[in-house]
Design a protein around this motif. Structure first.
Motif, mmCIF file in Angstrom:
data_model
loop_
_atom_site.group_PDB
_atom_site.id
_atom_site.type_symbol
_atom_site.label_atom_id
_atom_site.label_comp_id
_atom_site.label_asym_id
_atom_site.label_seq_id
_atom_site.Cartn_x
_atom_site.Cartn_y
_atom_site.Cartn_z
ATOM 1 N N PHE A 1 71.012 -4.938 9.361
ATOM 2 C CA PHE A 1 69.662 -4.381 9.518
ATOM 3 C C PHE A 1 69.128 -3.831 8.200
ATOM 4 O O PHE A 1 67.913 -3.725 8.019
ATOM 5 C CB PHE A 1 69.672 -3.276 10.577
ATOM 6 C CG PHE A 1 68.303 -2.883 11.059
ATOM 7 C CD1 PHE A 1 67.670 -3.592 12.065
ATOM 8 C CD2 PHE A 1 67.629 -1.811 10.489
ATOM 9 C CE1 PHE A 1 66.399 -3.242 12.502
ATOM 10 C CE2 PHE A 1 66.360 -1.454 10.916
ATOM 11 C CZ PHE A 1 65.742 -2.175 11.929
ATOM 12 N N ARG A 2 70.013 -3.492 7.277
ATOM 13 C CA ARG A 2 69.578 -2.888 6.020
ATOM 14 C C ARG A 2 69.213 -3.924 4.965
ATOM 15 O O ARG A 2 68.843 -3.558 3.849
ATOM 16 C CB ARG A 2 70.692 -1.972 5.471
ATOM 17 C CG ARG A 2 71.246 -0.976 6.468
ATOM 18 C CD ARG A 2 70.164 -0.154 7.145
ATOM 19 N NE ARG A 2 69.352 0.578 6.181
ATOM 20 C CZ ARG A 2 68.285 1.289 6.506
ATOM 21 N NH1 ARG A 2 67.884 1.346 7.762
ATOM 22 N NH2 ARG A 2 67.603 1.928 5.578
ATOM 23 N N HIS A 3 69.310 -5.204 5.287
ATOM 24 C CA HIS A 3 69.026 -6.249 4.308
ATOM 25 C C HIS A 3 67.726 -6.971 4.637
ATOM 26 O O HIS A 3 67.286 -7.003 5.788
ATOM 27 C CB HIS A 3 70.164 -7.267 4.266
ATOM 28 C CG HIS A 3 71.454 -6.701 3.751
ATOM 29 N ND1 HIS A 3 71.694 -6.493 2.419
ATOM 30 C CD2 HIS A 3 72.573 -6.304 4.398
ATOM 31 C CE1 HIS A 3 72.903 -5.986 2.248
ATOM 32 N NE2 HIS A 3 73.459 -5.858 3.441
ATOM 33 N N LYS A 4 67.136 -7.572 3.608
ATOM 34 C CA LYS A 4 65.968 -8.417 3.818
ATOM 35 C C LYS A 4 66.349 -9.679 4.592
ATOM 36 O O LYS A 4 67.510 -10.104 4.563
ATOM 37 C CB LYS A 4 65.338 -8.809 2.485
ATOM 38 C CG LYS A 4 64.660 -7.651 1.756
ATOM 39 C CD LYS A 4 63.948 -8.151 0.519
ATOM 40 C CE LYS A 4 63.203 -7.015 -0.181
ATOM 41 N NZ LYS A 4 62.096 -6.481 0.642
ATOM 42 N N ALA A 5 65.364 -10.272 5.239
ATOM 43 C CA ALA A 5 65.617 -11.494 6.002
ATOM 44 C C ALA A 5 66.198 -12.584 5.111
ATOM 45 O O ALA A 5 67.068 -13.349 5.531
ATOM 46 C CB ALA A 5 64.323 -11.976 6.645
ATOM 47 N N CYS B 1 68.859 -8.812 9.675
ATOM 48 C CA CYS B 1 68.613 -9.099 11.087
ATOM 49 C C CYS B 1 67.479 -8.216 11.612
ATOM 50 O O CYS B 1 67.174 -7.164 11.056
ATOM 51 C CB CYS B 1 69.878 -8.877 11.917
ATOM 52 S SG CYS B 1 70.577 -7.216 11.787
ATOM 53 N N ALA B 2 66.868 -8.656 12.696
ATOM 54 C CA ALA B 2 65.734 -7.934 13.273
ATOM 55 C C ALA B 2 66.179 -6.773 14.132
ATOM 56 O O ALA B 2 65.428 -5.810 14.320
ATOM 57 C CB ALA B 2 64.876 -8.897 14.097
ATOM 58 N N TYR C 1 58.210 -11.777 12.902
ATOM 59 C CA TYR C 1 58.293 -12.459 11.610
ATOM 60 C C TYR C 1 59.279 -13.630 11.674
ATOM 61 O O TYR C 1 58.997 -14.731 11.180
ATOM 62 C CB TYR C 1 58.700 -11.464 10.528
ATOM 63 C CG TYR C 1 59.024 -12.091 9.197
ATOM 64 C CD1 TYR C 1 58.008 -12.499 8.334
ATOM 65 C CD2 TYR C 1 60.350 -12.289 8.799
ATOM 66 C CE1 TYR C 1 58.304 -13.083 7.114
ATOM 67 C CE2 TYR C 1 60.649 -12.868 7.576
ATOM 68 C CZ TYR C 1 59.628 -13.268 6.734
ATOM 69 O OH TYR C 1 59.926 -13.848 5.533
ATOM 70 N N LEU C 2 60.438 -13.415 12.290
ATOM 71 C CA LEU C 2 61.434 -14.484 12.391
ATOM 72 C C LEU C 2 60.928 -15.646 13.235
ATOM 73 O O LEU C 2 61.237 -16.810 12.957
ATOM 74 C CB LEU C 2 62.733 -13.937 12.969
ATOM 75 C CG LEU C 2 63.511 -12.974 12.078
ATOM 76 C CD1 LEU C 2 64.771 -12.493 12.783
ATOM 77 C CD2 LEU C 2 63.867 -13.628 10.735
ATOM 78 N N ARG C 3 60.166 -15.363 14.295
ATOM 79 C CA ARG C 3 59.617 -16.446 15.117
ATOM 80 C C ARG C 3 58.593 -17.262 14.322
ATOM 81 O O ARG C 3 58.394 -18.448 14.585
ATOM 82 C CB ARG C 3 58.951 -15.868 16.383
ATOM 83 C CG ARG C 3 59.875 -15.150 17.320
ATOM 84 C CD ARG C 3 60.802 -16.067 18.108
ATOM 85 N NE ARG C 3 61.902 -16.613 17.352
ATOM 86 C CZ ARG C 3 62.997 -15.932 16.986
ATOM 87 N NH1 ARG C 3 63.145 -14.665 17.326
ATOM 88 N NH2 ARG C 3 63.954 -16.519 16.300
ATOM 89 N N MET C 4 57.910 -16.605 13.380
ATOM 90 C CA MET C 4 56.924 -17.302 12.551
ATOM 91 C C MET C 4 57.584 -18.063 11.405
ATOM 92 O O MET C 4 56.943 -18.904 10.766
ATOM 93 C CB MET C 4 55.922 -16.288 11.972
ATOM 94 C CG MET C 4 55.066 -15.599 13.005
ATOM 95 S SD MET C 4 53.869 -16.759 13.736
ATOM 96 C CE MET C 4 52.872 -15.632 14.703
ATOM 97 N N PHE C 5 58.843 -17.782 11.130
ATOM 98 C CA PHE C 5 59.526 -18.353 9.977
ATOM 99 C C PHE C 5 60.052 -19.744 10.314
ATOM 100 O O PHE C 5 61.257 -20.003 10.314
ATOM 101 C CB PHE C 5 60.678 -17.433 9.541
ATOM 102 C CG PHE C 5 61.096 -17.635 8.124
ATOM 103 C CD1 PHE C 5 60.462 -16.971 7.093
ATOM 104 C CD2 PHE C 5 62.121 -18.511 7.805
ATOM 105 C CE1 PHE C 5 60.849 -17.151 5.768
ATOM 106 C CE2 PHE C 5 62.523 -18.708 6.496
ATOM 107 C CZ PHE C 5 61.882 -18.031 5.470
ATOM 108 N N GLU C 6 59.137 -20.649 10.621
ATOM 109 C CA GLU C 6 59.489 -22.030 10.961
ATOM 110 C C GLU C 6 58.529 -22.969 10.250
ATOM 111 O O GLU C 6 57.316 -22.736 10.233
ATOM 112 C CB GLU C 6 59.397 -22.257 12.473
ATOM 113 C CG GLU C 6 60.388 -21.440 13.295
ATOM 114 C CD GLU C 6 61.828 -21.873 13.118
ATOM 115 O OE1 GLU C 6 62.036 -23.019 12.659
ATOM 116 O OE2 GLU C 6 62.734 -21.081 13.434
#
Length: 336
Positions: A220-224, A229-230, A239-244
């Motif tokens: 959780f402390r790191h960037k994607a 992790c979210a 953001y992760l759902r948009m990352f496609e």
């Protein structure tokens, strides 16, 4: 402060003071619920009303938070352009909110039929853009502050998805595919990509919860981009759902891959699905997304949620992206 110059925020609530904005924009702002035949309702934006019980507006303003009072209007389809013109002349902005029936109408709404909202939203939003109201002469009306796609999609999804705990993933897939459909509608009517069109928001009441129980885990402390992790952070998850990347940009050698839609196909559990878009939704999301929080959100909740979101994303300013924006909103009137 760490947010100064980076975040421009806005806030919403459910109080009902009597407000004359001004004279409810020339008598064109109607009362009552939205009719099923109408495509959107319209929220008049005021920076001078509401939030009577808040004592931290100065602190919010110092970190770029705009506290906005929204007054609900139902506008006759033939009067939308006149309503927006009058609002603009009166120094007011407007946030159109799409009719919730596009999402939740039984047997027809995209949440009721599997959460792929691309076709529904593309058709509905194209019709809205063609009304000579919010979009005319090749661009958005200057009175339009932002587009509110939906409010509380997680609660709406809970009524339609099948497996326990599926509502968050289902709602986010619905929002991602709806965003894709909105971009498709803009392309259909020739909306230019530059300058950046109006902002888009979805109100997630759970956004102020931040990372929840998993906030202290290592990832959780790191960037994607570095294995982050979210957790339970709804905005990180969005953001992760948009990352496609769009289907047309992918290697489609495998015959069962898709150019657009859910992968695996919809008969699989929505918890395991990924949405493959038709448009470059991540690029659009990074330039057009607006955070929105309800007016009951505390200063500490807003700062925590935004800090955790910022830690997760790329350094947007160094990547040439525009500043992120956020809205704290107080609602007055009937929703759609």
């Amino acid at each position: 402060t760490f947010l100064a110059g980076l975040w421009s925020l806005s806030v919403v609530s459910a109080l009902s003071p009597q407000v004359d904005l001004p004279y409810r924009v020339g008598g064109l702002c109607g009362d009552g619920p939205l009719q099923s035949s109408q495509l959107a309702s319209y929220w008049l934006v005021s920076m001078w009303h509401g939030f009577e019980d808040r004592t931290d507006l100065n602190e919010l303003r110092e970190i770029g938070v705009r506290s906005l009072f929204l007054h609900h209007c139902v506008v006759d389809d033939s009067q939308i352009k006149a309503f927006l013109d009058q609002a603009w002349k009166s120094g007011l902005k407007v946030i159109p909110e799409l009719n919730s029936r596009f999402f939740i109408e039984p047997a027809a709404g995209c949440f009721a039929t599997g959460f792929d909202c691309y076709d529904n939203l593309r058709a509905a939003y194209r019709q809205l853009l063609e009304q000579d109201g919010i979009f005319f002469q090749g661009g958005y009306h200057p009175a339009v502050e932002a587009i509110m796609m939906m409010r509380d999609p997680v609660s709406a999804a809970a009524s339609f998805c099948r497996s326990p705990g599926c509502e968050v993933k289902a709602a986010l897939l619905g929002v991602a595919s709806a965003w894709d459909g909105l971009l498709g509608a803009e392309e259909d009517v020739g909306c230019p990509r530059t300058p950046t069109p109006v902002r888009i928001t979805v109100l997630f009441p759970s956004a102020t919860a931040g990372g929840g129980e998993t906030a202290m885990t290592h990832c959780f402390r790191h960037k994607a981009s570095h294995g982050g992790c979210a957790g339970t952070h709804i905005l990180r998850s969005l953001y992760l759902r948009m990352f496609e990347s769009p289907g047309w940009m992918r290697n489609l050698d495998q015959p069962d891959l898709t150019r657009r839609g859910f992968w695996p196909p919809p008969n699989a559990d929505v918890q395991e699905a990924t949405y493959v878009p038709n448009n470059q939704i991540l690029e659009s999301f990074l330039t057009r997304w607006v955070h929105s929080f309800e007016s009951g959100s505390t200063y500490e909740e807003v700062v925590k949620s935004l800090r955790q979101y910022q830690e997760f994303l790329p350094d947007l300013e160094s990547d040439g992206m525009p500043q992120l924006t956020t809205m704290l909103l107080e609602f007055n009137g009937t929703s759609s």
